[in-house]
Design a protein around this motif. Structure first.
Motif, PDB file in Angstrom:
ATOM      1  N   ASP A 403     -32.244   7.643 -14.734  1.00  0.00           N
ATOM      2  CA  ASP A 403     -32.148   6.850 -15.945  1.00  0.00           C
ATOM      3  C   ASP A 403     -30.814   6.132 -15.941  1.00  0.00           C
ATOM      4  O   ASP A 403     -30.246   5.881 -14.887  1.00  0.00           O
ATOM      5  N   THR A 404     -30.294   5.842 -17.086  1.00  0.00           N
ATOM      6  CA  THR A 404     -29.215   4.881 -17.229  1.00  0.00           C
ATOM      7  C   THR A 404     -28.317   5.284 -18.389  1.00  0.00           C
ATOM      8  O   THR A 404     -28.708   6.069 -19.242  1.00  0.00           O
ATOM      9  N   CYS A 405     -27.128   4.710 -18.419  1.00  0.00           N
ATOM     10  CA  CYS A 405     -26.167   4.913 -19.499  1.00  0.00           C
ATOM     11  C   CYS A 405     -25.856   3.560 -20.148  1.00  0.00           C
ATOM     12  O   CYS A 405     -26.245   2.516 -19.634  1.00  0.00           O
ATOM     13  N   HIS A 406     -25.117   3.625 -21.238  1.00  0.00           N
ATOM     14  CA  HIS A 406     -24.667   2.386 -21.855  1.00  0.00           C
ATOM     15  C   HIS A 406     -23.388   2.661 -22.635  1.00  0.00           C
ATOM     16  O   HIS A 406     -23.190   3.753 -23.173  1.00  0.00           O
ATOM     17  N   ILE A 407     -22.518   1.631 -22.698  1.00  0.00           N
ATOM     18  CA  ILE A 407     -21.295   1.731 -23.487  1.00  0.00           C
ATOM     19  C   ILE A 407     -20.959   0.358 -24.060  1.00  0.00           C
ATOM     20  O   ILE A 407     -21.100  -0.665 -23.381  1.00  0.00           O
ATOM     21  N   ASP A 408     -20.568   0.340 -25.342  1.00  0.00           N
ATOM     22  CA  ASP A 408     -20.122  -0.873 -26.030  1.00  0.00           C
ATOM     23  C   ASP A 408     -18.754  -0.606 -26.648  1.00  0.00           C
ATOM     24  O   ASP A 408     -18.528   0.468 -27.215  1.00  0.00           O
ATOM     25  N   VAL A 409     -17.868  -1.596 -26.572  1.00  0.00           N
ATOM     26  CA  VAL A 409     -16.550  -1.468 -27.203  1.00  0.00           C
ATOM     27  C   VAL A 409     -16.145  -2.826 -27.772  1.00  0.00           C
ATOM     28  O   VAL A 409     -16.386  -3.868 -27.156  1.00  0.00           O
ATOM     29  N   ILE A 410     -15.528  -2.799 -28.963  1.00  0.00           N
ATOM     30  CA  ILE A 410     -14.917  -3.990 -29.538  1.00  0.00           C
ATOM     31  C   ILE A 410     -13.582  -3.583 -30.123  1.00  0.00           C
ATOM     32  O   ILE A 410     -13.448  -2.485 -30.682  1.00  0.00           O
ATOM     33  N   ASP A 411     -12.565  -4.432 -29.957  1.00  0.00           N
ATOM     34  CA  ASP A 411     -11.233  -4.066 -30.439  1.00  0.00           C
ATOM     35  C   ASP A 411     -10.764  -5.018 -31.532  1.00  0.00           C
ATOM     36  O   ASP A 411     -11.438  -6.000 -31.872  1.00  0.00           O
ATOM     37  N   ARG A 412      -9.595  -4.729 -32.071  1.00  0.00           N
ATOM     38  CA  ARG A 412      -9.087  -5.486 -33.217  1.00  0.00           C
ATOM     39  C   ARG A 412      -8.685  -6.906 -32.852  1.00  0.00           C
ATOM     40  O   ARG A 412      -8.514  -7.756 -33.731  1.00  0.00           O
ATOM     41  N   TRP A 413      -8.519  -7.181 -31.565  1.00  0.00           N
ATOM     42  CA  TRP A 413      -8.156  -8.530 -31.130  1.00  0.00           C
ATOM     43  C   TRP A 413      -9.382  -9.412 -30.915  1.00  0.00           C
ATOM     44  O   TRP A 413      -9.248 -10.613 -30.728  1.00  0.00           O
ATOM     45  N   GLY A 414     -10.559  -8.815 -30.896  1.00  0.00           N
ATOM     46  CA  GLY A 414     -11.772  -9.584 -30.700  1.00  0.00           C
ATOM     47  C   GLY A 414     -12.381  -9.489 -29.319  1.00  0.00           C
ATOM     48  O   GLY A 414     -13.394 -10.145 -29.040  1.00  0.00           O
ATOM     49  N   ASN A 415     -11.782  -8.697 -28.427  1.00  0.00           N
ATOM     50  CA  ASN A 415     -12.393  -8.457 -27.127  1.00  0.00           C
ATOM     51  C   ASN A 415     -13.642  -7.596 -27.309  1.00  0.00           C
ATOM     52  O   ASN A 415     -13.641  -6.652 -28.113  1.00  0.00           O
ATOM     53  N   ALA A 416     -14.693  -7.905 -26.569  1.00  0.00           N
ATOM     54  CA  ALA A 416     -15.931  -7.144 -26.694  1.00  0.00           C
ATOM     55  C   ALA A 416     -16.581  -6.982 -25.328  1.00  0.00           C
ATOM     56  O   ALA A 416     -16.498  -7.876 -24.464  1.00  0.00           O
ATOM     57  N   VAL A 417     -17.240  -5.843 -25.135  1.00  0.00           N
ATOM     58  CA  VAL A 417     -17.944  -5.579 -23.883  1.00  0.00           C
ATOM     59  C   VAL A 417     -19.211  -4.788 -24.177  1.00  0.00           C
ATOM     60  O   VAL A 417     -19.221  -3.883 -25.015  1.00  0.00           O
ATOM     61  N   SER A 418     -20.290  -5.172 -23.509  1.00  0.00           N
ATOM     62  CA  SER A 418     -21.546  -4.428 -23.511  1.00  0.00           C
ATOM     63  C   SER A 418     -21.892  -4.157 -22.059  1.00  0.00           C
ATOM     64  O   SER A 418     -22.093  -5.103 -21.282  1.00  0.00           O
ATOM     65  N   ALA A 419     -21.983  -2.898 -21.666  1.00  0.00           N
ATOM     66  CA  ALA A 419     -22.109  -2.554 -20.251  1.00  0.00           C
ATOM     67  C   ALA A 419     -23.182  -1.493 -20.035  1.00  0.00           C
ATOM     68  O   ALA A 419     -23.255  -0.515 -20.783  1.00  0.00           O
ATOM     69  N   THR A 420     -23.959  -1.691 -18.985  1.00  0.00           N
ATOM     70  CA  THR A 420     -25.021  -0.757 -18.627  1.00  0.00           C
ATOM     71  C   THR A 420     -24.831  -0.313 -17.182  1.00  0.00           C
ATOM     72  O   THR A 420     -25.278  -1.000 -16.254  1.00  0.00           O
ATOM     73  N   PRO A 421     -24.149   0.809 -16.975  1.00  0.00           N
ATOM     74  CA  PRO A 421     -24.035   1.372 -15.622  1.00  0.00           C
ATOM     75  C   PRO A 421     -25.227   2.275 -15.322  1.00  0.00           C
ATOM     76  O   PRO A 421     -25.779   2.918 -16.217  1.00  0.00           O
ATOM     77  N   SER A 422     -25.645   2.320 -14.059  1.00  0.00           N
ATOM     78  CA  SER A 422     -26.822   3.097 -13.708  1.00  0.00           C
ATOM     79  C   SER A 422     -26.806   3.398 -12.219  1.00  0.00           C
ATOM     80  O   SER A 422     -25.903   3.001 -11.486  1.00  0.00           O
ATOM     81  N   GLY A 423     -27.871   4.067 -11.755  1.00  0.00           N
ATOM     82  CA  GLY A 423     -28.031   4.355 -10.341  1.00  0.00           C
ATOM     83  C   GLY A 423     -27.074   5.413  -9.846  1.00  0.00           C
ATOM     84  O   GLY A 423     -26.116   5.795 -10.513  1.00  0.00           O
ATOM     85  N   GLY A 424     -27.317   5.896  -8.663  1.00  0.00           N
ATOM     86  CA  GLY A 424     -26.475   6.942  -8.096  1.00  0.00           C
ATOM     87  C   GLY A 424     -26.585   8.245  -8.859  1.00  0.00           C
ATOM     88  O   GLY A 424     -25.693   9.086  -8.783  1.00  0.00           O
ATOM     89  N   TRP A 425     -27.679   8.421  -9.625  1.00  0.00           N
ATOM     90  CA  TRP A 425     -27.876   9.661 -10.364  1.00  0.00           C
ATOM     91  C   TRP A 425     -28.069  10.815  -9.384  1.00  0.00           C
ATOM     92  O   TRP A 425     -28.456  10.627  -8.231  1.00  0.00           O
ATOM     93  N   LEU A 426     -27.824  12.017  -9.818  1.00  0.00           N
ATOM     94  CA  LEU A 426     -27.746  13.166  -8.919  1.00  0.00           C
ATOM     95  C   LEU A 426     -29.030  13.406  -8.138  1.00  0.00           C
ATOM     96  O   LEU A 426     -29.010  14.036  -7.069  1.00  0.00           O
ATOM     97  N   GLN A 427     -30.174  12.932  -8.632  1.00  0.00           N
ATOM     98  CA  GLN A 427     -31.448  13.144  -7.976  1.00  0.00           C
ATOM     99  C   GLN A 427     -31.899  11.959  -7.140  1.00  0.00           C
ATOM    100  O   GLN A 427     -33.049  11.899  -6.692  1.00  0.00           O
ATOM    101  N   SER A 428     -31.001  10.992  -6.877  1.00  0.00           N
ATOM    102  CA  SER A 428     -31.420   9.806  -6.132  1.00  0.00           C
ATOM    103  C   SER A 428     -31.376  10.006  -4.625  1.00  0.00           C
ATOM    104  O   SER A 428     -32.238   9.504  -3.903  1.00  0.00           O
ATOM    105  N   SER A 429     -30.382  10.715  -4.115  1.00  0.00           N
ATOM    106  CA  SER A 429     -30.257  10.971  -2.682  1.00  0.00           C
ATOM    107  C   SER A 429     -29.307  12.156  -2.498  1.00  0.00           C
ATOM    108  O   SER A 429     -28.639  12.572  -3.444  1.00  0.00           O
ATOM    109  N   PRO A 430     -29.228  12.717  -1.297  1.00  0.00           N
ATOM    110  CA  PRO A 430     -28.389  13.912  -1.106  1.00  0.00           C
ATOM    111  C   PRO A 430     -26.915  13.671  -1.418  1.00  0.00           C
ATOM    112  O   PRO A 430     -26.353  12.619  -1.086  1.00  0.00           O
ATOM    113  N   THR A 431     -26.284  14.639  -2.047  1.00  0.00           N
ATOM    114  CA  THR A 431     -24.864  14.565  -2.374  1.00  0.00           C
ATOM    115  C   THR A 431     -24.026  14.563  -1.106  1.00  0.00           C
ATOM    116  O   THR A 431     -24.271  15.344  -0.171  1.00  0.00           O
TER     117      THR A 431
END
Length: 593
Positions: A403-431
């Motif tokens: 599956d996947t994760c997500h993170i959003d952040v906005i600061d007092r200066w007006g910078n904003a980010v919406s990010a979806t990191p994924s893949g490389g989960w523990l069950q995808s291939s051998p460690t």
């Protein structure tokens, strides 16, 4: 208000303040991002620190060997940028090579399916260009949780239990990493990953002799791509078990890694109800949301309410058309349709005319630029219709999906980010035991057929499902996203309609019952589709569900709180910031003041 009035009860308040807001799919990552803001970092510093923590605390949902798509909006800039952390297929990744292995699909698990991992380099690039913190400070949180331990979330424990037999029989290094006692860990077991902590410390040490912050980060990027990842690539070149039940060797090598770096790209956009909606380009599934918004933009507000049968039916049918076009036309190639043709007024009108009063049972791609559409053979899977969770996860048969994760952040200066990191989960291939992580399997989103926009080809990015969203209206901003594979934008859409049209507050919009179509080609192995399939939360109500079934939808109920993992942050016209996070699964949280 023309929408169904929101329930007065919500699981949590919509957070409001003027300092800064963070929201993610795990409370520890949210707390980390907010801690960075409290220490004077900006939204990009906070997102990077939180994202590296996500690698540690949500290992079943993402990892350092995975990928990343983000939308960023630096303060004072009008148009967001795409942070592109999706690596391409290796030089040896030809259709002929996979066919010679007896494969007709790229396996859903195993190192043969690894693209160039892009997430870590992309996060470091963001920190260098738009952050303010030193790398050592940004990574300190993740180093601490990896070295000293963190309580394992229930979802990760359940995932390990489901693939325990695979680990024991075929992936012994994964068994050693995730089941050190020989048995799957219980939820809340304190889990450590000292090997990954050492890797992060090594990235910091790589720039110790550099004279400025940017050079120190670049040294870490170089070490990651030319020393750390080649070790992982060499490890997965040993034959090991894959999702097709046979052993194959990986093909990623050091030359693939040395020749690639993450970067920035322009976002694509449409205007909807006065808001500019921004997505990544045709190599992602993001334009499907833009097309869906165009298909429904002429509807009365009341007919956009997902809580009504008319609204639910319209959303399901419009998305079927958009995702049929995705499956025929999206990809990282000149053969992909141009975004202007996809969103052309005449083409949209012709597609909109296909939406009727009953559920379509066909996959109906169009011809945006006059060429005939090309689709892979359709695989209808009754088990998928009956037992899928609607997102790429470890299913009840034990298939090693992630599956996947997500993170959003906005600061007092007006910078904003919406990010979806994924893949490389523990069950995808051998460690990789010396590194503490494994490589991802994003190549499973490609086709082993020539002349399709999403065909497997050396150097070509697989068409990713990762699809964060940024919206702007003057000084107003919304950063929003969700895990969920093919359902990511489908789960964002009802939230956006409730925010932009229905007048809901952020947490009300996220808490409200949702739905999605399964009448699309699954981007994850074994790549099935369910004609007329729709998945709904029970809270949508018996009356609406019965009416959808009467219109021909094959409805599967999944429980009251089962679909969607949306998080969002925003800035209102008066400068007040807000944040909200999904309560489903009791894992996502927002924080701010």
């Amino acid at each position: 208000m023309t929408f169904t009035p929101p329930a007065s009860f919500t699981t949590r308040p919509t957070l409001r303040g003027t300092f800064g807001m963070s929201a993610s799919t795990h409370w520890t990552a949210t707390a980390t991002a907010q801690a960075v803001l409290e220490r004077g970092g900006n939204a990009f510093d906070a997102a990077v620190a939180g994202a590296f923590v996500l690698h540690v605390v949500e290992p079943h949902l993402n990892g350092p060997g995975g990928d990343l798509v983000a939308l960023i909006r630096p303060a004072g800039e009008d148009r967001p940028l795409v942070l592109m952390g999706q690596g391409p297929a290796p030089a040896a990744a030809s259709i002929d090579h996979f066919r010679s292995r007896g494969l007709d699909l790229v396996p859903g698990a195993g190192g043969l399916s690894a693209a160039v991992p892009g997430a870590v380099d992309a996060w470091l690039l963001l920190l260098r260009d738009h952050g303010t913190w030193e790398l050592a400070d940004a990574l300190a949180y993740a180093v601490g949780y990896a070295r000293d331990g963190h309580p394992l979330v229930a979802g990760a424990a359940a995932t390990i239990a489901r693939v325990a037999d695979l680990f024991r029989a075929h992936w012994p290094t994964s068994a050693e990493r995730w089941m050190p006692t020989g048995s799957p860990p219980a939820p809340d077991t304190v889990l450590k990953n000292p090997a990954w902590a050492d890797v992060l410390d090594g990235l910091v040490a790589a720039g110790s002799d550099a004279t400025d912050r940017e050079a120190r980060i670049d040294a870490a990027r170089s070490r990651w791509m030319t020393e750390v990842l080649p070790e992982a690539a060499a490890f997965i070149r040993r034959p090991h078990r894959h999702a097709d039940g046979r052993d194959h060797a990986g093909i990623l090598d050091a030359d693939d890694l040395a020749s690639w770096r993450s970067g920035y790209e322009p976002a694509v956009t449409v205007r909807f109800r006065g808001w500019d909606v921004y997505k990544a380009g045709m190599w992602s599934q993001g334009p499907a949301l833009l097309q869906t918004l165009r298909l429904i933009e002429d509807a009365d507000d009341a007919h956009l309410d997902p809580a009504t049968v008319d609204g639910a039916h319209l959303l399901l049918e419009a998305q079927k058309l958009a995702y049929a076009d995705r499956d025929a036309w999206f990809g990282d190639t000149d053969g992909a349709v141009d975004i202007d043709a996809l969103l052309d007024d005449d083409y949209i009108a012709a597609r909109r005319a296909l939406i009727g009063t009953v559920a379509s049972t066909e996959l109906r791609p169009g011809s945006p630029d006059g060429r005939p559409p090309r689709l892979p053979p359709l695989r209808t899977d009754a088990a998928a219709a009956d037992g899928s969770t609607g997102e790429p996860t470890v299913d009840r048969s034990g298939q090693t999906r992630g599956d996947t994760c997500h993170i959003d952040v906005i600061d007092r200066w007006g910078n904003a980010v919406s990010a979806t990191p994924s893949g490389g989960w523990l069950q995808s291939s051998p460690t990789v035991p010396s590194l503490g992580f494994c490589l991802g399997t994003r190549l499973q989103a490609t086709w082993l057929m020539p002349d399709h926009p999403a065909s497997l080809a050396p150097g070509r990015r697989p068409r990713t499902t990762l699809t964060p969203t940024l919206l702007t209206r003057g000084v107003e901003v919304i950063a929003i996203g969700s895990p969920g594979g093919d359902q990511q934008d489908q789960w964002q859409l009802p939230v956006l309609l409730r925010l932009l049209v229905g007048g809901y507050a952020g947490q009300q919009a996220i808490d409200a019952p949702t739905l999605n179509t399964t009448a699309l080609i699954d981007s994850f192995w074994p790549r099935t589709w369910t004609p007329a399939g729709a998945t709904v939360e029970d809270r949508l109500g018996d009356e609406v569900v019965a009416a959808l079934e009467a219109r021909g939808h094959r409805v599967r109920r999944t429980g009251d709180w089962s679909l969607g993992r949306v998080t969002a942050v925003g800035r209102d016209a008066d400068g007040v910031l807000w944040a909200a996070a999904n309560p489903r699964g009791a894992q996502g949280y927002a924080a701010g003041r």
